[in-house]
Write a protein that holds these residues in place. Structure first.
Motif: not given
Lengths: 158, 763
Positions: B758, B670, B752-753, B627-630, B761, B756
């Motif tokens: 990607s 993780f 996550i970094e 889910e690119p938005e988040i 979008l 981000l």
């Protein structure tokens, strides 16, 4: 609770008092050992949440590394009311971005009266994070917090 | 009872059999190492170094010694008679080569500097906090980049052809470096030892993956004869490789117990699990692939660094699978060991293969993308027909079929290769694949079987069940060969005084125990039939023994053998009206039991097995949702297709692959142990900060076994299965992540970094 403007009721040796949520958590400053406004001996007895604004919607979103049992990397809480496609009431708070629940008056100002659309949400997110001071290892949080807030605003105004 | 529906007799081999030890665990009656208590037992607690490198100038124990209940503060200078083991010996060594308190040097943060023994645990803990160390402090080296200032030796582990020449002339080249972080074993049961001396004999209750090798090692460490040492580890709350060798707490508990002449209990707590009892070391692997434009591999170079402690030569053998997964004429694998101020590393599930195949399989995916080829097509094209590393045929290899089955299951045909091109339910979907392999062998094993006068069958072996189903496997064999119901079969494991069995490591227990257990049961039955034929008063007296057999635990004439109809396996079931229960034969012959011992002849001494390369294979197909938005990634599905010989217990077998896939998700997304740059402390040494996958993180998991027997390994065609399942998960996931996001993660875990970055979008 920051977005809902909660009031904390406490009772202690000097009697009862109320603390607005915005004043409850403390910034570290020179006294990082003091995390909140409770005096020695004081206990939280209950929390008042003001009556919801009619027609408003509230949403909380938490983003984290794993799906459960984990603090937020970034979270957002929004209360919003939309009329005629425009934002008539909004409260914005963020988590995972500071040492306390972060009420963003900057984002609220950027949203009030504006059309409830993606461009407005992005501007509000930019405003919310404009003063952020990231460090090397958490620099990604600025962008993540913006995306978190945009998504939350989208959900709260849908 | 669930066993009512199990296939009968010989058909139980290959069935899905519930664990016979399950009820002990679910009712809390299974006793683990530190669950053992004894009269007069006292408690020990370790004091750890608070620096990562240096020397103890003074250790002030005067306050601690005066505290209530304190009996002994064990430390450098007063510990008696602990010795080094000869390093790298065949039958085991200490995981940490330096005996505790040997000198005053500090090599890593958390190193034990003293142990306080007191009447109660609380007293021991309180006094431990009163021990004060004064150090000469040096900055520890916990740098994560293993290549900086490297001045050690790089060794060539495998070589064929001329890879450098082939790379120089290859039309298509991939040259990338992949890293895996320090990962810490976190079995539910932590390490711990209860030591009990009786004159010159010592019994150690420890959480061990190898009671026989622990006995050898601890006899050397404590300077007592091997026959005076007994290791008991009847239940193990998993090990994942971290319990293959004894750790210093065993030495310390035994030494303290000897010096005090009282039983001593010493537990390793969760925080200490991150510093004192092993980890998968960090690896940094440069992979170079050369290929023709149509996708034929011409060269592979796999040059890696592997981290270890200051004093231990542990190597994570990342290149072990590289020489035989793909067909390629020119290849070299080189290894470089890098010392850091960390505790001793240890094998962790799929050691070498798991980080090694993350690197190799990621590079293969990158090559496929560069060639604009389907990653499966590239793998089919370069599949190895024989082991080109050892130049031997494979005993049984069906990797291509693993790909075909997995592709069918996940719907690979619908996969469109462009980044971010697949959508479902408002999310971007990515798919990836990763191969797995692990070696097979048949190692020596002895097991005994006894037919007892109460109608029960006892099986004994000094191997152990580390949560994999070994107890049940022995019971399956005993049932298959005698028909005695499972609930009348008692299996005794986890005690070094039993007949020598294998260490639970390297996926070698199943293939080792099957021949020994089978030989033992068969021999006991032969003896039983002879006795039935020879004993006056027996209905079979005078019959030729070879006209008799055993069914449902009864001796019967072969020509009266009933048809196997059924189902009922537990006591009281009586499928054979004829024949004589074996316990009645014992009674007639006035015998207290009939026992026999069986042995497994190792594959490395078997001329037939030496002509083959013995390996298991498999493939994981992973699907992620993005889910690119988040910036939210979730592993949605994993299909695991495995070629591990014949699966003896489908339930325990599937459980191994499922658990390994879950660990693979944790590794991919993780897990990482972080060391503080200044002090060398593992700073996320707890379950809130060291993230492992939770149930909520798990994708839909689906395991398929091809179930082709490998008869070179043993008569059942069974290979072990514990290690392999974790290999190939991470590259399947990171390839799926690339497919969904366009971000190639070459340093685990996926952060996550990373995501981000990607450019995908919107959905």
């Amino acid at each position: 609770m920051a977005a809902l403007e909660a009031v904390i009721h406490v009772e202690g040796p000097k009697g009862k008092r109320t603390i607005p949520i915005a004043e409850f958590h403390k910034l570290p400053g020179d006294t990082p050992n003091i995390e909140n406004a409770l005096e020695p001996g004081e206990l939280i007895t209950f929390v008042d949440l003001p009556k919801p604004i009619e027609g408003s919607k509230s949403v909380y979103l938490k983003l984290r590394d794993r799906a459960s049992y984990e603090f937020a990397l970034s979270s957002a809480a929004v209360v919003a009311k939309v009329e005629g496609g425009h934002i008539r009431y909004v409260r914005v708070a963020m988590g995972g971005v500071g040492t306390k629940p972060w009420r963003s008056h900057e984002a609220e100002a950027a949203l009030m009266g504006k059309p409830a659309d993606a461009a407005t949400f992005r501007k509000a997110a930019e405003a919310a994070l404009a003063g952020a001071k990231p460090r090397t290892d958490n620099a990604f949080k600025v962008e993540l917090a913006k995306r978190c807030l945009v998504r939350t605003l989208k959900l709260a105004t849908a | 009872m669930a066993t009512d529906t199990l296939p009968h007799a010989a058909n139980i081999i290959g069935a899905a059999v519930p664990r016979i030890d399950g009820p002990f665990k679910t009712t809390g009656t299974a006793r683990y190492a530190v669950d053992h208590d004894f009269p007069n037992l006292v408690h020990a607690f370790a004091v750890q170094s608070t620096i990562g490198k240096g020397r103890i100038r003074t250790l002030d124990v005067s306050a601690a010694e005066q505290m209530p209940g304190v009996l002994l503060v064990l430390r450098h200078g007063n510990i008696q008679n602990v010795f080094r083991t000869f390093p790298r010996q065949q039958d085991g060594s200490m995981a940490e080569s330096r005996p505790p308190f040997e000198d005053e040097n500090i090599y890593y943060w958390g190193q034990y500097i003293a142990v306080v023994v007191a009447e109660t645990l609380e007293q021991a803990k309180a006094a431990a906090s009163a021990v004060h160390a004064d150090y000469e402090v040096e900055p520890p080296d916990v740098r994560t980049d293993l290549s900086v200032d490297f001045d050690g030796k790089r060794e060539s582990s495998w070589k064929r052809g001329d890879p450098d020449q082939a790379l120089a002339s290859a039309p298509v080249v991939i040259d990338q470096t992949y890293s895996t972080p320090v990962e810490t074993h976190n079995p539910m049961e932590m390490h711990g030892t209860v030591a009990v001396w009786d004159a010159d004999n010592v019994t150690l209750y420890d959480s061990s993956q190898g009671v026989v090798s622990f006995r050898t090692v601890m006899s050397e460490v404590l300077g007592v004869p091997r026959e005076n040492v007994r290791i008991i580890s009847r239940f193990v709350g998993s090990g994942f490789g971290g319990k293959l060798s004894p750790w210093p707490q065993a030495t310390l508990a035994a030494a303290a117990a000897r010096q005090l002449n009282r039983p001593v209990k010493l537990s390793v707590d969760r925080r200490m699990m991150f510093s004192n009892v092993g980890h998968r070391p960090r690896t940094q692997q440069r992979i170079r692939l050369g290929a023709t434009p149509d996708g034929k591999l011409t060269a592979i170079r796999h040059d890696f660094y592997t981290e270890t402690s200051q004093l231990d030569d542990f190597v994570e053998h990342c290149g072990e699978q590289t020489p035989f997964i793909y067909s390629c004429p020119n290849l070299e694998v080189t290894t470089a060991m890098v010392h850091r101020n960390v505790g001793a590393p240890a094998p962790m599930r799929g050691p070498g293969a798991v980080p090694g195949l993350f690197a190799l399989e990621s590079a293969i995916d990158e090559l496929a993308i560069k060639l604009k080829m389907d990653p499966l097509e590239l793998r089919y094209k370069n599949d190895a027909e024989r082991d080109e590393g050892k130049n031997l045929p494979f005993s049984s290899r069906h990797l291509k079929e693993c790909y075909q089955v997995g592709a069918e299951k996940i719907g690979w045909k619908q996969r469109t290769p462009e980044v971010g091109s697949m959508r479902r339910n408002g999310k971007v979907v990515g798919m990836g694949v990763g191969a797995a392999s692990w070696s097979a062998a048949r190692i020596p094993c002895t097991a005994s079987v006894e037919l007892c006068p109460d109608g029960r069958v006892c099986v004994r072996c000094a191997t152990q069940d580390i949560g994999t189903g070994t107890y049940t496997l022995f019971a399956q064999v005993a049932h298959a060969k005698t028909g005695v119901p499972l609930d009348r079969i008692d299996v005794f494991l986890g005690d070094s005084s039993l007949p020598d069995g294998p260490t639970s490591g390297g996926s070698m227990v199943t293939s080792a125990i099957l021949p020994a257990a089978t030989a033992a049961v068969n021999q006991a039955v032969t003896r039983l039939l002879n006795i039935a034929a020879q004993t006056p008063g027996s209905p079979f007296h005078g019959a030729p023994p070879d006209s008799l057999t055993i069914a449902d635990g009864r001796v019967i004439a072969k020509d009266q053998q009933p048809q196997v109809v059924g189902v009922a396996l537990h006591a009281g079931a009586d499928l054979t009206a004829n024949g004589l229960p074996f316990e009645e034969v014992l009674k007639l012959a006035n015998l207290s039991g009939i026992s026999a011992t069986g042995r497994t002849f190792p594959s490395f001494e078997d001329p037939k097995a030496q002509k083959y390369s013995l390996h298991s294979f498999g493939a994981h197909f992973a699907e992620v949702e993005w889910e690119p938005e988040i910036a939210h990634l979730r592993v949605s599905r994993i299909f695991s297709i495995f070629d591990c010989g014949r699966i003896i217990n489908k339930k325990a077998g599937a459980n191994q692959i499922l658990g390994a896939a879950v660990m693979g998700v944790g590794m991919s997304l993780f897990e990482e142990t972080h060391y503080d740059k200044h002090f060398g402390q593992p700073i996320n040494g707890n379950f809130a900060d060291y993230l492992v996958a939770t149930c909520a993180d798990l994708p839909d998991l689906d395991v398929t076994f091809l179930d082709y027997p490998d008869l070179i390994v043993n008569e059942y065609g069974a290979r072990g299965i514990g290690e392999i399942g974790m290999a190939g998960v991470a590259p399947a996931i990171t390839s799926a992540v690339y497919h969904a996001t366009g971000v190639r993660v070459r340093e685990l875990p996926v952060r996550i970094e990373d995501l981000l970055q990607s450019k995908v979008l919107e959905v």
